[in-house]
Write a protein that holds these residues in place. Sequence first.
Motif, PDB file in Angstrom:
ATOM      1  N   LYS A   5      24.800 -23.110  40.338  1.00 26.61           N
ATOM      2  CA  LYS A   5      25.646 -24.208  40.786  1.00 26.61           C
ATOM      3  C   LYS A   5      26.568 -23.727  41.895  1.00 26.61           C
ATOM      4  O   LYS A   5      26.906 -22.544  41.970  1.00 26.61           O
ATOM      5  CB  LYS A   5      26.465 -24.756  39.627  1.00 26.61           C
ATOM      6  CG  LYS A   5      25.625 -25.404  38.562  1.00 26.61           C
ATOM      7  CD  LYS A   5      26.486 -26.111  37.562  1.00 26.61           C
ATOM      8  CE  LYS A   5      25.609 -26.823  36.556  1.00 26.61           C
ATOM      9  NZ  LYS A   5      26.397 -27.614  35.627  1.00 26.61           N
ATOM     10  N   ALA A   6      26.979 -24.644  42.733  1.00 30.37           N
ATOM     11  CA  ALA A   6      27.867 -24.305  43.840  1.00 30.37           C
ATOM     12  C   ALA A   6      29.196 -23.762  43.328  1.00 30.37           C
ATOM     13  O   ALA A   6      29.790 -22.880  43.952  1.00 30.37           O
ATOM     14  CB  ALA A   6      28.090 -25.527  44.721  1.00 30.37           C
TER      15      ALA A   6
ATOM     16  N   VAL B  86      28.864 -20.100  42.767  1.00 33.96           N
ATOM     17  CA  VAL B  86      28.763 -19.347  44.012  1.00 33.96           C
ATOM     18  C   VAL B  86      30.127 -19.248  44.688  1.00 33.96           C
ATOM     19  O   VAL B  86      30.458 -18.212  45.268  1.00 33.96           O
ATOM     20  CB  VAL B  86      27.734 -20.008  44.959  1.00 33.96           C
ATOM     21  CG1 VAL B  86      27.662 -19.268  46.280  1.00 33.96           C
ATOM     22  CG2 VAL B  86      26.363 -20.037  44.306  1.00 33.96           C
ATOM     23  N   ARG B  87      30.922 -20.297  44.611  1.00 29.09           N
ATOM     24  CA  ARG B  87      32.246 -20.283  45.247  1.00 29.09           C
ATOM     25  C   ARG B  87      33.167 -19.247  44.621  1.00 29.09           C
ATOM     26  O   ARG B  87      34.092 -18.770  45.267  1.00 29.09           O
ATOM     27  CB  ARG B  87      32.882 -21.667  45.163  1.00 29.09           C
ATOM     28  CG  ARG B  87      32.312 -22.613  46.172  1.00 29.09           C
ATOM     29  CD  ARG B  87      33.169 -23.861  46.347  1.00 29.09           C
ATOM     30  NE  ARG B  87      32.615 -24.685  47.397  1.00 29.09           N
ATOM     31  CZ  ARG B  87      31.747 -25.671  47.216  1.00 29.09           C
ATOM     32  NH1 ARG B  87      31.337 -25.954  45.998  1.00 29.09           N
ATOM     33  NH2 ARG B  87      31.284 -26.364  48.229  1.00 29.09           N
TER      34      ARG B  87
ATOM     35  N   GLU C 287      13.486 -23.855  44.074  1.00 28.89           N
ATOM     36  CA  GLU C 287      14.809 -23.530  43.541  1.00 28.89           C
ATOM     37  C   GLU C 287      15.439 -22.374  44.305  1.00 28.89           C
ATOM     38  O   GLU C 287      16.628 -22.413  44.644  1.00 28.89           O
ATOM     39  CB  GLU C 287      14.706 -23.164  42.060  1.00 28.89           C
ATOM     40  CG  GLU C 287      14.324 -24.305  41.153  1.00 28.89           C
ATOM     41  CD  GLU C 287      14.050 -23.836  39.734  1.00 28.89           C
ATOM     42  OE1 GLU C 287      14.364 -22.671  39.399  1.00 28.89           O
ATOM     43  OE2 GLU C 287      13.523 -24.635  38.940  1.00 28.89           O
TER      44      GLU C 287
ATOM     45  N   LYS D 110      16.618 -23.405  47.794  1.00 25.89           N
ATOM     46  CA  LYS D 110      17.866 -24.161  47.733  1.00 25.89           C
ATOM     47  C   LYS D 110      19.049 -23.249  47.406  1.00 25.89           C
ATOM     48  O   LYS D 110      20.147 -23.426  47.937  1.00 25.89           O
ATOM     49  CB  LYS D 110      17.757 -25.286  46.711  1.00 25.89           C
ATOM     50  CG  LYS D 110      16.854 -26.404  47.189  1.00 25.89           C
ATOM     51  CD  LYS D 110      16.790 -27.530  46.187  1.00 25.89           C
ATOM     52  CE  LYS D 110      15.877 -28.638  46.699  1.00 25.89           C
ATOM     53  NZ  LYS D 110      15.836 -29.784  45.789  1.00 25.89           N
ATOM     54  N   ASP D 111      18.823 -22.260  46.543  1.00 27.91           N
ATOM     55  CA  ASP D 111      19.889 -21.311  46.218  1.00 27.91           C
ATOM     56  C   ASP D 111      20.274 -20.484  47.444  1.00 27.91           C
ATOM     57  O   ASP D 111      21.458 -20.213  47.669  1.00 27.91           O
ATOM     58  CB  ASP D 111      19.459 -20.385  45.080  1.00 27.91           C
ATOM     59  CG  ASP D 111      19.426 -21.094  43.738  1.00 27.91           C
ATOM     60  OD1 ASP D 111      20.017 -22.194  43.620  1.00 27.91           O
ATOM     61  OD2 ASP D 111      18.807 -20.547  42.791  1.00 27.91           O
TER      62      ASP D 111
ATOM     63  N   ALA E 207      20.023 -21.438  50.586  1.00 31.19           N
ATOM     64  CA  ALA E 207      20.784 -22.332  51.457  1.00 31.19           C
ATOM     65  C   ALA E 207      22.206 -22.517  50.938  1.00 31.19           C
ATOM     66  O   ALA E 207      23.171 -22.534  51.713  1.00 31.19           O
ATOM     67  CB  ALA E 207      20.072 -23.670  51.564  1.00 31.19           C
ATOM     68  N   ARG E 208      22.348 -22.636  49.625  1.00 32.74           N
ATOM     69  CA  ARG E 208      23.666 -22.822  49.014  1.00 32.74           C
ATOM     70  C   ARG E 208      24.552 -21.604  49.269  1.00 32.74           C
ATOM     71  O   ARG E 208      25.725 -21.737  49.650  1.00 32.74           O
ATOM     72  CB  ARG E 208      23.483 -23.059  47.512  1.00 32.74           C
ATOM     73  CG  ARG E 208      24.695 -23.541  46.797  1.00 32.74           C
ATOM     74  CD  ARG E 208      24.361 -23.934  45.363  1.00 32.74           C
ATOM     75  NE  ARG E 208      23.555 -25.147  45.347  1.00 32.74           N
ATOM     76  CZ  ARG E 208      22.347 -25.238  44.792  1.00 32.74           C
ATOM     77  NH1 ARG E 208      21.807 -24.197  44.194  1.00 32.74           N
ATOM     78  NH2 ARG E 208      21.679 -26.373  44.808  1.00 32.74           N
ATOM     79  N   VAL E 209      23.999 -20.409  49.090  1.00 30.68           N
ATOM     80  CA  VAL E 209      24.773 -19.182  49.294  1.00 30.68           C
ATOM     81  C   VAL E 209      25.164 -19.046  50.764  1.00 30.68           C
ATOM     82  O   VAL E 209      26.312 -18.717  51.084  1.00 30.68           O
ATOM     83  CB  VAL E 209      23.972 -17.950  48.816  1.00 30.68           C
ATOM     84  CG1 VAL E 209      24.616 -16.665  49.273  1.00 30.68           C
ATOM     85  CG2 VAL E 209      23.841 -17.963  47.302  1.00 30.68           C
TER      86      VAL E 209
ATOM     87  N   THR F  60      25.548 -21.423  52.991  1.00 33.32           N
ATOM     88  CA  THR F  60      26.526 -22.452  53.330  1.00 33.32           C
ATOM     89  C   THR F  60      27.925 -22.051  52.873  1.00 33.32           C
ATOM     90  O   THR F  60      28.892 -22.140  53.633  1.00 33.32           O
ATOM     91  CB  THR F  60      26.136 -23.801  52.694  1.00 33.32           C
ATOM     92  OG1 THR F  60      24.859 -24.182  53.187  1.00 33.32           O
ATOM     93  CG2 THR F  60      27.160 -24.868  53.006  1.00 33.32           C
ATOM     94  N   ILE F  61      28.025 -21.587  51.655  1.00 32.96           N
ATOM     95  CA  ILE F  61      29.335 -21.218  51.112  1.00 32.96           C
ATOM     96  C   ILE F  61      29.875 -19.977  51.814  1.00 32.96           C
ATOM     97  O   ILE F  61      31.075 -19.876  52.086  1.00 32.96           O
ATOM     98  CB  ILE F  61      29.260 -21.057  49.585  1.00 32.96           C
ATOM     99  CG1 ILE F  61      28.998 -22.434  48.972  1.00 32.96           C
ATOM    100  CG2 ILE F  61      30.530 -20.443  49.025  1.00 32.96           C
ATOM    101  CD1 ILE F  61      28.728 -22.442  47.508  1.00 32.96           C
TER     102      ILE F  61
END
Length: 66
Positions: free
Chosen positions: A2-3, A6-7, A45, A48-49, A51-53, A55-56
Motif C-alpha cells: 500500500k502507498a 511506502v510513504r 502487481e 504497479k509496486d 511505479a508506486r515506489v 512516485t513516492i
Amino acid sequence: MKAEDVRGLSADQLKDKLADLKKEQFNLRFQKATGQLEKSSRITEVRKDIARVKTIARQKAAEAKA
C-alpha cells in the motif's frame, strides 16, 4: 503493498525496495519465458509496486528541495 506503507520508508529504504522489486520483475519475466510462471498476475502487481515506489520517491525528493 500500500502507498501508506511506502510513504513510511526513508529514501535509502525506497532505493533498496525498488532494487528488490526490479530483481523480482526480472525473475518473473524469466519464469514466464521459460514457462515456469505459476501466477501471472504477480507481474502486474510488481509493475504497479515499482511505479508506486518511484512516485513516492519523486514526491519526497521534491519536498526536500522545497
